[in-house]
Design a protein around this motif. Structure first.
Motif, mmCIF file in Angstrom:
data_model
loop_
_atom_site.group_PDB
_atom_site.id
_atom_site.type_symbol
_atom_site.label_atom_id
_atom_site.label_comp_id
_atom_site.label_asym_id
_atom_site.label_seq_id
_atom_site.Cartn_x
_atom_site.Cartn_y
_atom_site.Cartn_z
ATOM 1 N N SER A 151 0.833 -1.214 0.000
ATOM 2 C CA SER A 151 0.000 0.000 0.000
ATOM 3 C C SER A 151 0.859 1.252 0.000
ATOM 4 N N ASP A 152 1.993 1.210 0.710
ATOM 5 C CA ASP A 152 2.933 2.336 0.696
ATOM 6 C C ASP A 152 3.562 2.480 -0.687
ATOM 7 N N LEU A 153 3.874 1.338 -1.307
ATOM 8 C CA LEU A 153 4.447 1.359 -2.653
ATOM 9 C C LEU A 153 3.507 2.074 -3.606
ATOM 10 N N TYR A 154 2.222 1.780 -3.494
ATOM 11 C CA TYR A 154 1.229 2.438 -4.352
ATOM 12 C C TYR A 154 1.267 3.951 -4.167
ATOM 13 N N ASP A 155 1.295 4.406 -2.929
ATOM 14 C CA ASP A 155 1.325 5.851 -2.664
ATOM 15 C C ASP A 155 2.583 6.497 -3.250
ATOM 16 N N ILE A 156 3.727 5.828 -3.081
ATOM 17 C CA ILE A 156 4.989 6.355 -3.603
ATOM 18 C C ILE A 156 4.964 6.394 -5.126
ATOM 19 N N MET A 157 4.486 5.330 -5.749
ATOM 20 C CA MET A 157 4.415 5.279 -7.211
ATOM 21 C C MET A 157 3.492 6.365 -7.753
ATOM 22 N N LYS A 158 2.354 6.525 -7.110
ATOM 23 C CA LYS A 158 1.393 7.525 -7.561
ATOM 24 C C LYS A 158 1.994 8.924 -7.516
ATOM 25 N N GLN A 159 2.665 9.235 -6.417
ATOM 26 C CA GLN A 159 3.287 10.554 -6.291
ATOM 27 C C GLN A 159 4.454 10.714 -7.262
ATOM 28 N N SER A 160 5.239 9.633 -7.418
ATOM 29 C CA SER A 160 6.407 9.689 -8.299
ATOM 30 C C SER A 160 6.003 9.931 -9.744
ATOM 31 N N LYS A 161 4.915 9.273 -10.184
ATOM 32 C CA LYS A 161 4.462 9.431 -11.567
ATOM 33 C C LYS A 161 3.999 10.859 -11.837
ATOM 34 N N GLU A 162 3.550 11.550 -10.801
ATOM 35 C CA GLU A 162 3.092 12.931 -10.964
ATOM 36 C C GLU A 162 4.256 13.916 -11.041
ATOM 37 N N ASN A 163 5.443 13.454 -10.635
ATOM 38 C CA ASN A 163 6.589 14.365 -10.536
ATOM 39 C C ASN A 163 7.597 14.255 -11.676
ATOM 40 N N GLY A 164 7.328 13.425 -12.672
ATOM 41 C CA GLY A 164 8.274 13.308 -13.776
ATOM 42 C C GLY A 164 7.997 12.103 -14.642
ATOM 43 N N LYS A 165 8.764 11.994 -15.737
ATOM 44 C CA LYS A 165 8.566 10.912 -16.687
ATOM 45 C C LYS A 165 9.777 9.992 -16.822
ATOM 46 N N GLN A 166 10.941 10.420 -16.312
ATOM 47 C CA GLN A 166 12.124 9.575 -16.387
ATOM 48 C C GLN A 166 11.970 8.390 -15.437
ATOM 49 N N PRO A 167 12.602 7.238 -15.746
ATOM 50 C CA PRO A 167 12.426 6.051 -14.898
ATOM 51 C C PRO A 167 12.972 6.226 -13.478
ATOM 52 N N GLU A 168 13.996 7.075 -13.290
ATOM 53 C CA GLU A 168 14.577 7.280 -11.964
ATOM 54 C C GLU A 168 13.558 7.918 -11.025
#
Length: 349
Positions: A109-126
């Motif tokens: 569930s934490d992974l989901y939150d991190i992924m969701k926020q990360s996808k909103e902050n950029g497009k590069q894989p890092e």
């Protein structure tokens, strides 16, 4: 005049279609390579260290999240290479190594939150996180998860995400066949989840792989598993997670299940790490076989990250190459078309 223009446009479309078809074929080859990579988990970690790939640029641990996969645990030594059973002493060594390396364990569930926020902050894989995170997943719901793993989670304050086959969670396990490995009961699951160290997710009702089953059949297995979790767990994770039996995955099923049941994450056994571009419908994991020391597990994680980012880099290189080829072909066609029109105009004059 119109005839030549239409011919030119058709030639442009043909050129683009040829390039896209070639790209799709290469992309299909990459999927085949992914299956081959799953088989590489059986290779000794020392061979990974000798690989030329390790000499390349190291991927920062803050740029990805490894999701580890375990199943059953036993006391004593287990023959190396077992993909289902891991010695509990080895597992404890893995926990120590991860903590000493600076990893923080999180739930799916934490992974989901991190992924969701990360996808909103950029497009590069890092992902460019401020911490090194790792997810420990355990499949099926064996009794050893409660008797052997849970005490270690308490001892080291470590989180684990357990996906259970709901039809096998027994109220009493006296009716087990001799060959069956005992599973947990709902009391065990509720105790662990109420501790704050474990979250319980759906591994379907009957553990039948997706394969070529109909959507209705797959839906029944998944929905019944979800309903049993709702009925028997005292609390549920705020994030809905489905772990596919044997990691068997089909994109059409995943899309339909996400639409009809609303899963936030769907978990596979694809052998990669999670980065910013990872699909939430296809979360990869690293299978942890028996025989890995703590240091070897850290090396396996690092090598898997290198492999994952290499594949992403190859994908974009091929895509850019195809676009360049398509552009060049299009320019040539337009130049020929222009020449034809120019010559025809001269003849008319």
């Amino acid at each position: 005049m119109k005839k030549y223009i239409i011919m030119g446009i058709m030639m442009c479309f043909l050129a683009v279609n040829v390039s896209i078809t070639a790209f799709a074929e290469e992309n299909s080859d990459m999927k085949i390579q992914k299956k081959v990579l799953q088989q590489q988990k059986e290779i000794n970690i020392t061979q990974y260290c000798m690989s030329k790939q390790l000499k390349q640029k190291r991927i920062a641990p803050e740029d990805y999240i490894p999701v580890l996969m375990y199943h059953h645990f036993e006391n004593g030594e287990i023959e190396a290479g077992n993909g289902v059973v891991v010695g509990i002493n080895e597992f404890e060594e893995h926990i120590k190594a991860l903590q000493q390396a600076g990893y923080t364990t999180i739930f799916l569930s934490d992974l989901y939150d991190i992924m969701k926020q990360s996808k909103e902050n950029g497009k590069q894989p890092e992902m460019k996180l401020n911490k090194k995170y790792v997810v420990i997943t355990i499949d099926d719901g064996y009794k050893s998860n409660y008797e052997l793993v849970y005490p270690l989670l308490q001892k080291y304050n470590v989180k684990a995400s357990i996906s259970v086959i709901t039809s096998l969670m027994c109220a009493d396990c006296e009716d087990l066949e001799a060959w069956e490995t005992e599973k947990m009961n709902w009391e065990n699951l509720n105790e662990m989840q109420n501790s704050g160290l474990v979250e319980i997710y759906n591994h379907t009702y009957d553990h039948k792989p997706v394969g070529d089953r109909t959507y209705e059949d797959v839906y029944y297995s998944i929905k019944k598993g979800e309903d049993m979790l709702d009925e028997n767990l005292q609390k549920r994770s705020p994030v809905k997670v489905l772990t596919y039996p044997n990691g068997n995955y089909r994109k059409d099923i995943a899309v339909s299940i996400q639409r009809d049941i609303g899963y936030d994450l769907q978990i596979t056994t694809n052998f990669d790490v999670v980065d910013r571009n990872t699909s939430m419908l296809e979360i990869p994991r690293i299978t942890v076989d028996s025989g890995y020391t703590g240091e070897q597990l850290l090396q396996l994680i690092e090598q898997t990250a290198v492999t994952t980012f290499q594949k992403k880099s190859l994908f974009f290189k091929v895509f850019r190459h195809k676009l360049r080829v398509t552009g060049v072909i299009g320019l040539i066609v337009l130049a020929i078309l222009f020449k034809i029109v120019k010559v025809r105009n001269k003849k008319i004059i």
